[in-house]
Design a protein around this motif. Structure first.
Motif, PDB file in Angstrom:
ATOM      1  N   GLU A   1       0.838  -1.194   0.000  1.00 52.77           N
ATOM      2  CA  GLU A   1       0.000   0.000   0.000  1.00 52.77           C
ATOM      3  C   GLU A   1       0.878   1.251   0.000  1.00 52.77           C
ATOM      4  OE1 GLU A   1      -3.001   2.525  -0.182  1.00 52.77           O
ATOM      5  OE2 GLU A   1      -2.976   0.392  -0.647  1.00 52.77           O
ATOM      6  N   ASN A   2       1.885   1.187   0.823  1.00 49.05           N
ATOM      7  CA  ASN A   2       2.809   2.312   0.933  1.00 49.05           C
ATOM      8  C   ASN A   2       3.465   2.603  -0.425  1.00 49.05           C
ATOM      9  OD1 ASN A   2       3.830   4.312   2.435  1.00 49.05           O
ATOM     10  ND2 ASN A   2       5.161   3.056   3.699  1.00 49.05           N
ATOM     11  N   ASP A   3       3.850   1.551  -1.124  1.00 47.76           N
ATOM     12  CA  ASP A   3       4.476   1.707  -2.435  1.00 47.76           C
ATOM     13  C   ASP A   3       3.547   2.416  -3.404  1.00 47.76           C
ATOM     14  OD1 ASP A   3       6.529   0.386  -1.412  1.00 47.76           O
ATOM     15  OD2 ASP A   3       6.246  -1.476  -2.534  1.00 47.76           O
ATOM     16  N   LYS A   4       2.282   1.993  -3.354  1.00 50.81           N
ATOM     17  CA  LYS A   4       1.291   2.565  -4.256  1.00 50.81           C
ATOM     18  C   LYS A   4       1.148   4.065  -3.971  1.00 50.81           C
ATOM     19  CE  LYS A   4      -3.356   2.359  -4.230  1.00 50.81           C
ATOM     20  NZ  LYS A   4      -4.423   1.687  -3.508  1.00 50.81           N
ATOM     21  N   ILE A   5       1.068   4.329  -2.670  1.00 47.84           N
ATOM     22  CA  ILE A   5       0.929   5.705  -2.216  1.00 47.84           C
ATOM     23  C   ILE A   5       2.069   6.550  -2.751  1.00 47.84           C
ATOM     24  CG2 ILE A   5       1.173   7.130  -0.152  1.00 47.84           C
ATOM     25  CD1 ILE A   5      -0.442   5.046   1.346  1.00 47.84           C
ATOM     26  N   ILE A   6       3.274   6.048  -2.575  1.00 49.09           N
ATOM     27  CA  ILE A   6       4.455   6.800  -2.991  1.00 49.09           C
ATOM     28  C   ILE A   6       4.432   7.032  -4.489  1.00 49.09           C
ATOM     29  CG2 ILE A   6       6.955   6.683  -3.185  1.00 49.09           C
ATOM     30  CD1 ILE A   6       6.553   4.929  -0.477  1.00 49.09           C
ATOM     31  N   ASP A   7       4.125   5.969  -5.238  1.00 47.05           N
ATOM     32  CA  ASP A   7       4.093   6.109  -6.689  1.00 47.05           C
ATOM     33  C   ASP A   7       3.129   7.195  -7.113  1.00 47.05           C
ATOM     34  OD1 ASP A   7       5.907   4.193  -6.939  1.00 47.05           O
ATOM     35  OD2 ASP A   7       4.535   2.593  -7.557  1.00 47.05           O
ATOM     36  N   GLU A   8       1.997   7.230  -6.436  1.00 45.21           N
ATOM     37  CA  GLU A   8       0.997   8.211  -6.839  1.00 45.21           C
ATOM     38  C   GLU A   8       1.424   9.641  -6.560  1.00 45.21           C
ATOM     39  OE1 GLU A   8      -2.916   7.162  -5.438  1.00 45.21           O
ATOM     40  OE2 GLU A   8      -2.631   5.132  -6.195  1.00 45.21           O
TER      41      GLU A   8
ATOM     42  N   SER B   1      15.660  16.080   8.200  1.00 45.02           N
ATOM     43  CA  SER B   1      15.377  15.234   7.049  1.00 45.02           C
ATOM     44  C   SER B   1      13.962  14.692   7.169  1.00 45.02           C
ATOM     45  CB  SER B   1      16.322  14.033   7.000  1.00 45.02           C
ATOM     46  OG  SER B   1      17.649  14.468   7.060  1.00 45.02           O
ATOM     47  N   LEU B   2      13.276  14.682   6.044  1.00 39.69           N
ATOM     48  CA  LEU B   2      11.926  14.124   6.007  1.00 39.69           C
ATOM     49  C   LEU B   2      11.889  13.067   4.913  1.00 39.69           C
ATOM     50  CD1 LEU B   2       8.948  14.421   7.043  1.00 39.69           C
ATOM     51  CD2 LEU B   2       8.602  16.009   5.155  1.00 39.69           C
ATOM     52  N   LEU B   3      11.478  11.884   5.287  1.00 42.41           N
ATOM     53  CA  LEU B   3      11.426  10.793   4.317  1.00 42.41           C
ATOM     54  C   LEU B   3       9.977  10.501   3.957  1.00 42.41           C
ATOM     55  CD1 LEU B   3      13.887   8.477   6.240  1.00 42.41           C
ATOM     56  CD2 LEU B   3      14.404   9.747   4.167  1.00 42.41           C
ATOM     57  N   ILE B   4       9.730  10.328   2.674  1.00 46.07           N
ATOM     58  CA  ILE B   4       8.401   9.907   2.235  1.00 46.07           C
ATOM     59  C   ILE B   4       8.563   8.520   1.627  1.00 46.07           C
ATOM     60  CG2 ILE B   4       6.409  10.451   0.782  1.00 46.07           C
ATOM     61  CD1 ILE B   4       7.228  13.360   0.863  1.00 46.07           C
ATOM     62  N   GLY B   5       8.040   7.524   2.293  1.00 42.63           N
ATOM     63  CA  GLY B   5       8.217   6.147   1.842  1.00 42.63           C
ATOM     64  C   GLY B   5       9.515   5.564   2.375  1.00 42.63           C
ATOM     65  N   ASP B   6       9.842   4.339   1.930  1.00 42.92           N
ATOM     66  CA  ASP B   6      11.015   3.705   2.528  1.00 42.92           C
ATOM     67  C   ASP B   6      12.044   3.245   1.493  1.00 42.92           C
ATOM     68  OD1 ASP B   6       9.542   1.724   1.451  1.00 42.92           O
ATOM     69  OD2 ASP B   6       9.056   0.722   3.338  1.00 42.92           O
ATOM     70  N   LYS B   7      12.022   3.858   0.314  1.00 41.56           N
ATOM     71  CA  LYS B   7      13.023   3.504  -0.685  1.00 41.56           C
ATOM     72  C   LYS B   7      14.028   4.628  -0.902  1.00 41.56           C
ATOM     73  CE  LYS B   7      10.539   0.119  -3.399  1.00 41.56           C
ATOM     74  NZ  LYS B   7       9.090   0.378  -3.217  1.00 41.56           N
ATOM     75  N   CYS B   8      13.838   5.733  -0.175  1.00 43.83           N
ATOM     76  CA  CYS B   8      14.713   6.870  -0.381  1.00 43.83           C
ATOM     77  C   CYS B   8      15.727   6.936   0.752  1.00 43.83           C
ATOM     78  CB  CYS B   8      13.886   8.150  -0.427  1.00 43.83           C
ATOM     79  SG  CYS B   8      12.763   8.308   0.969  1.00 43.83           S
ATOM     80  N   GLY B   9      16.686   7.833   0.599  1.00 45.04           N
ATOM     81  CA  GLY B   9      17.699   7.950   1.640  1.00 45.04           C
ATOM     82  C   GLY B   9      17.953   9.390   2.006  1.00 45.04           C
ATOM     83  N   ALA B  10      18.314   9.619   3.272  1.00 46.47           N
ATOM     84  CA  ALA B  10      18.714  10.954   3.723  1.00 46.47           C
ATOM     85  C   ALA B  10      20.025  10.799   4.478  1.00 46.47           C
ATOM     86  CB  ALA B  10      17.648  11.553   4.625  1.00 46.47           C
ATOM     87  N   HIS B  11      20.961  11.692   4.200  1.00 46.38           N
ATOM     88  CA  HIS B  11      22.280  11.595   4.833  1.00 46.38           C
ATOM     89  C   HIS B  11      22.698  12.973   5.321  1.00 46.38           C
ATOM     90  CE1 HIS B  11      22.463   7.851   2.431  1.00 46.38           C
ATOM     91  NE2 HIS B  11      21.903   8.613   1.503  1.00 46.38           N
TER      92      HIS B  11
END
Lengths: 252, 481
Positions: free
Chosen positions: B3-10, B393-403
Motif C-alpha cells: 500500500e505504501n508503495d502505491k501511495i508513494i508512486d501516486e 530530514s523528512l522521508l516519504i516512503g522507505d526507498k529513499c535515503g537521507a544523509h
C-alpha cells in the motif's frame, strides 16, 4: 446510524473480528469492553478505514451508505470520527492549520464554502472551552511535546470541531489521570445529541462513571458475547472477565 | 507495505511542466572544448583582451584539474568534448524595449508563467532573462540607474564597467577554486551583474530567470553582485529547462560581496528538469556559490528551494571576514524518483563576533538520495564566533535515503557551535491520522511539507514563497496516494 452485520476482518493471515454484529441508533452511546487482544481496537480502526485491516466478509451501513466502499478520508468527511488511542505528532503543523484544513475539507464535501477566518476562530474558541484548553495550544505543532492527557484532550477538541455523526473513542481514557479523565468525559458529555452516536472502547469501568452508556457490550474472541446496560460494566469491574470466558467458553 | 508503495508512486508521479522547447534560430560554438572555444566565446561577446586572458588562464588551470569524486552522488563520466559551450539567438538586434524581444522567446517566458510584460514590471521586480548563453533583456534598468544601481548582463558589465568586473570577478571564487568553477571561468557566457552603490537600498527585488533551451548545450552562467557600504539588495534566481533524454550540464558561479554594513539576500528557486521517472535525462546542477562579507556588520543570506535537477551539487557559502558579520543559509532540497542531491553550505568565520545560521530541510521521496553536507570553520582570529545549525530530514516512503555530513573545524576556543538534527517520516500512521480527519493523502502531504519548510519559506519574498509552495506540491504530487 450504524449497522454492522457479520463483519469478519483479518490482518495478514490472522482473523481478528469474526462474524461481528452491532446496531447503533441515532443518539445512542455504546460501550465496548473486553480483555486485551479481543479485537476492540481493530473494530474502531476498521470502521475508520485503516487499510491494513482486510475485510473478508460482512457489511457496514452508515446512515444508509456502504461504509466499506469509502476510503478513510471520505468516511471522515461523511461524519465518522475516530479519537485515536495513540494520536500521532505532526511536526510543523499547528492544530489551528490542521483543523482549518479538516473543517474545510468536510465543508467542501458537503458543498459549502470554506469557513471565513473570523467564524473559524470563534468556533475554535468555543470548542476549546469544552476541553478546558487554552488558545496557545492551537498554535503548537499537533501533539508535539504534548503530555498524554493533552493529546487526548486534543482528540476530543478535534471531535468537537468536526461535529461528526458517529464518534469512535478508542481507549481515550488510557493513561489519563483523574482530572484529565473528568475533563475528557465532560467534553464528550457536552457533545451528546440526538443526532450523534458514540462507540466507546475502554478497559475500565471508571470512564463509564462519567459517560453513562445506553449499552455495554463485552467482546471476546472477535465478537460481542454479552450485552447489557451500564450495570454490566460494574459487574465486570468487580468480577473481571473470567466469568464471561467461562460462560461463553463453549461457544468459542 | 504494498500500500505504501502505491501511495508513494501516486504522489511522486507528477510530470515536469516546463519541458517544452523554443524554436528560435540559434548559433552555436563547435562541439567540444579547446582554447579556440574559449577564444570564440570571448570574441562573440566582444570582450576586451584582459577578459580573454583571464578566461585562458582558467582554461589552462582546468586542464590540469580532475573531476572531484568525494560527493555522495553517482553519475557516468561527463564527456566534456561532447558539450556545446555556446548557444545564442541568431537574429541579433539591439533590444531597446520589450517589444523588440523575439515573440518566440516572449512566449517561452509566458508559458513559464513569468511574462515579460508590463503588469509584471508594475509588480516591482526587475528581471534579467537569460536563455542559454545570453541575456535576453533586463527590465527596469533606467529607474535603477537613477539611484546609481547597475543591473545588467555580465557581458555588458565587462564592456561597460571593466574596472568593477576586473576588481571583483574571481575575488570570492578564484579561477582555480574547483574543477567546475575553473570550467565556468573559461567558458561562462552570460549571467547577471549587480552593483549597489554606497548607502542605497535597492527599491525592488532584482531577479534573473535562467532557461536552458538548446540541445546538448551546457549552461555556464556567471553572476556577480557587489553591495557597497550600507547598501541592501534582495536578488532572486529562477531556473527551468526542457525535457531531454540526455543529461545537460549546468555549472554556474555566483559571487557576492558585501562591504561595511551592507546586506545581500540571495534567493533561488531551482527547478531544472529532474529527469523522468526512470531517472533518464535531467540537468546536472554543479554550482559554486559563495559570498564574502568583506566589511564589518555586513550580512549575506542564502535561501534556496531546490526541487529540480537530476543531480544537485552545491554549497552556497559565506566567508565572514568583516567583524560582526552574519552569514545565513536556509535550504529546502527535495528529491524524488531517482534524483540525487548533495547540498549544504560552508560558513567560514574569520572576523570577530561573526555569526552564522544554517537551516537545512531535506525531503526525500521515491528512490532518491538526499545529502546535507555542511562545514563550519572557526578560524583563530574569530573570537566569539557563533554558529547554529539545524539539519532536518523528512522521508516519504522507505526507498529513499537521507544523509547528513556535518564538518566542524574550530580553532578558537571562544567560539560556540550548536548543531541540531532530526529525521522524520511521512508514514502510513501519519497519513491515516490525516485521512481520518477528512484530508486526502495529497492534502496531507502538502500540509505537512509546508509546515516542515515554513522556516525556510518565510525567508523568501512573498511572490516567490507562493511559487515555492506550489512547486513543492507539484514535485511531490503522486509520492503518496
Amino acid at each position: 446510524m450504524l449497522s454492522i452485520k457479520n463483519l469478519t476482518v483479518a490482518i495478514g493471515e490472522k482473523k481478528i473480528l469474526s462474524d461481528f454484529n452491532l446496531e447503533i441508533k441515532d443518539g445512542e452511546i455504546h460501550a465496548i469492553m473486553g480483555p486485551n487482544g479481543t479485537g476492540k481496537s481493530t473494530l474502531a480502526s476498521t470502521l475508520a478505514g485503516k487499510e491494513e485491516y482486510e475485510v473478508l466478509s460482512g457489511e457496514v451501513i452508515f446512515n444508509g451508505k456502504n461504509l466499506l466502499e469509502m476510503g478513510a478520508d471520505e468516511r471522515a468527511r461523511e461524519g465518522v470520527f475516530l479519537a485515536f488511542q495513540y494520536p500521532v505528532e505532526i511536526p510543523g503543523v499547528s492544530t489551528t492549520n490542521f483543523m482549518k484544513a479538516a473543517v474545510n475539507a468536510k465543508r467542501k464535501h458537503h458543498g459549502l464554502d470554506p469557513m471565513d477566518a473570523k467564524d473559524f476562530l470563534k468556533l475554535m474558541k468555543e470548542k476549546l472551552a469544552l476541553v478546558e484548553m487554552n488558545k496557545e495550544f492551537t498554535s503548537r505543532s499537533i501533539n508535539e511535546g504534548f503530555s498524554g492527557g493533552e493529546k487526548k484532550r486534543n482528540e476530543i477538541f478535534q471531535m468537537a470541531m468536526l461535529e461528526p455523526a458517529l464518534c469512535l473513542l478508542d481507549e481515550t481514557d488510557s493513561g489519563l489521570d483523574i482530572d484529565a479523565l473528568r475533563i475528557v468525559a465532560n467534553g464528550v458529555n457536552q457533545l451528546k445529541s440526538k443526532n450523534r452516536s458514540f462507540l466507546i472502547i475502554t478497559h475500565y469501568q471508571r470512564l463509564l462513571n462519567y459517560i453513562v452508556p445506553d449499552f455495554v457490550h463485552v467482546m471476546y474472541g472477535g465478537r460481542i458475547v454479552k450485552s447489557g446496560g451500564k450495570e454490566l460494566a460494574l459487574k465486570l469491574e468487580e468480577q473481571g472477565y473470567d466469568w464471561i470466558k467461562e460462560e461463553v467458553g463453549e461457544l468459542i | 507495505m504494498a500500500e505504501n508503495d502505491k501511495i508513494i508512486d501516486e504522489v511522486v508521479g507528477n510530470d515536469y511542466k516546463y519541458g517544452f522547447t523554443t524554436n528560435i534560430e540559434q548559433e552555436f560554438a563547435a562541439v567540444g572544448l579547446s582554447e579556440d572555444t574559449v577564444r570564440f566565446i570571448s570574441a562573440k561577446k566582444n570582450e576586451p583582451e584582459w577578459m580573454l586572458e583571464w578566461r585562458l588562464k582558467a582554461y589552462k588551470a582546468w586542464l590540469k584539474m580532475e573531476q572531484p569524486k568525494w560527493q555522495n552522488v553517482h553519475f557516468p563520466n561527463i564527456d566534456f568534448q561532447s558539450i556545446i559551450y555556446y548557444a545564442a539567438q541568431k537574429k541579433k538586434k539591439v533590444i531597446n524595449s520589450l517589444d523588440d524581444v523575439d515573440p518566440e522567446i516572449r512566449s517561452t517566458y509566458d508559458k513559464l508563467g513569468i511574462p515579460i510584460q508590463e503588469q509584471k514590471l508594475l509588480a516591482g521586480v526587475a528581471v534579467d532573462y537569460v536563455m542559454d548563453s545570453e541575456s535576453v533583456i533586463t527590465t527596469f534598468r533606467e529607474s535603477l540607474k537613477e539611484k546609481g544601481i547597475i543591473f545588467c548582463s555580465i557581458s555588458e558589465a565587462i564592456r561597460e564597467h571593466p574596472e568593477l568586473v576586473k576588481q571583483y570577478l574571481g575575488s570570492v571564487v578564484p579561477q582555480r577554486d574547483n574543477y567546475y568553477a575553473a570550467l565556468n571561468s573559461a567558458v561562462f557566457s552570460d549571467g547577471s551583474f549587480v552593483f549597489i552603490p554606497k548607502g542605497v537600498r535597492c527599491p525592488m527585488e532584482l531577479s534573473t530567470y535562467f532557461r536552458i533551451n538548446a540541445e546538448n548545450t551546457g549552461q555556464f552562467e556567471r553572476t556577480l553582485i557587489i553591495a557597497e557600504e550600507g547598501s541592501y539588495v534582495s536578488y532572486l534566481e529562477g531556473c527551468t529547462a526542457p525535457m531531454r533524454d540526455e543529461n545537460q550540464l549546468h555549472a554556474a558561479v555566483v559571487e557576492l560581496i558585501t562591504m561595511d554594513n551592507a546586506e545581500i539576500k540571495y534567493s533561488t528557486v531551482q527547478n531544472w528538469y529532474p529527469g523522468d521517472k526512470e531517472g533518464k535525462g535531467g540537468i546536472y546542477n554543479f554550482v559554486t556559490k559563495r559570498g564574502m562579507c568583506k566589511g564589518k556588520n555586513s550580512k549575506i543570506s542564502w535561501t534556496q528551494v531546490e526541487t529540480g535537477s537530476a543531480i544537485t551539487w552545491k554549497y552556497p557559502s559565506c566567508i565572514l571576514k568583516g567583524d560582526n558579520s552574519i552569514g545565513e543559509f536556509y535550504s529546502v532540497a527535495v528529491t524524488n524518483n531517482y534524483q540525487q542531491a548533495d547540498t549544504g553550505t560552508k560558513m567560514i568565520h574569520i572576523g570577530k563576533n561573526t555569526r552564522s545560521r544554517i537551516v537545512s530541510k531535506g525531503i526525500s521521496a521515491g528512490k532518491s538520495q538526499n545529502s546535507y553536507r555542511g562545514q563550519v570553520q572557526v578560524h583563530k582570529t574569530a573570537d566569539n564566533a557563533y554558529n547554529f545549525s539545524q539539519c532536518d530530514s523528512l522521508l516519504i516512503g522507505d526507498k529513499c535515503g537521507a544523509h547528513t555530513f556535518p564538518y566542524l573545524e574550530i580553532k578558537n576556543m571562544t567560539g560556540k557551535v550548536e548543531h541540531e538534527a532530526t529525521t522524520s517520516k511521512i508514514g502510513e500512521d501519519l497519513l491515516f491520522y490525516c485521512n481520518q480527519r477528512g484530508l486526502t493523502n495529497e492534502e496531507a502531504v502538502s500540509m505537512i511539507i509546508n509546515g516542515y519548510c515554513k522556516e525556510v519559506f518565510k525567508q523568501l519574498p512573498m511572490e516567490f514563497m507562493v511559487e515555492a509552495q506550489k512547486l513543492l506540491s507539484i514535485s511531490l504530487e503522486g509520492s503518496v496516494g
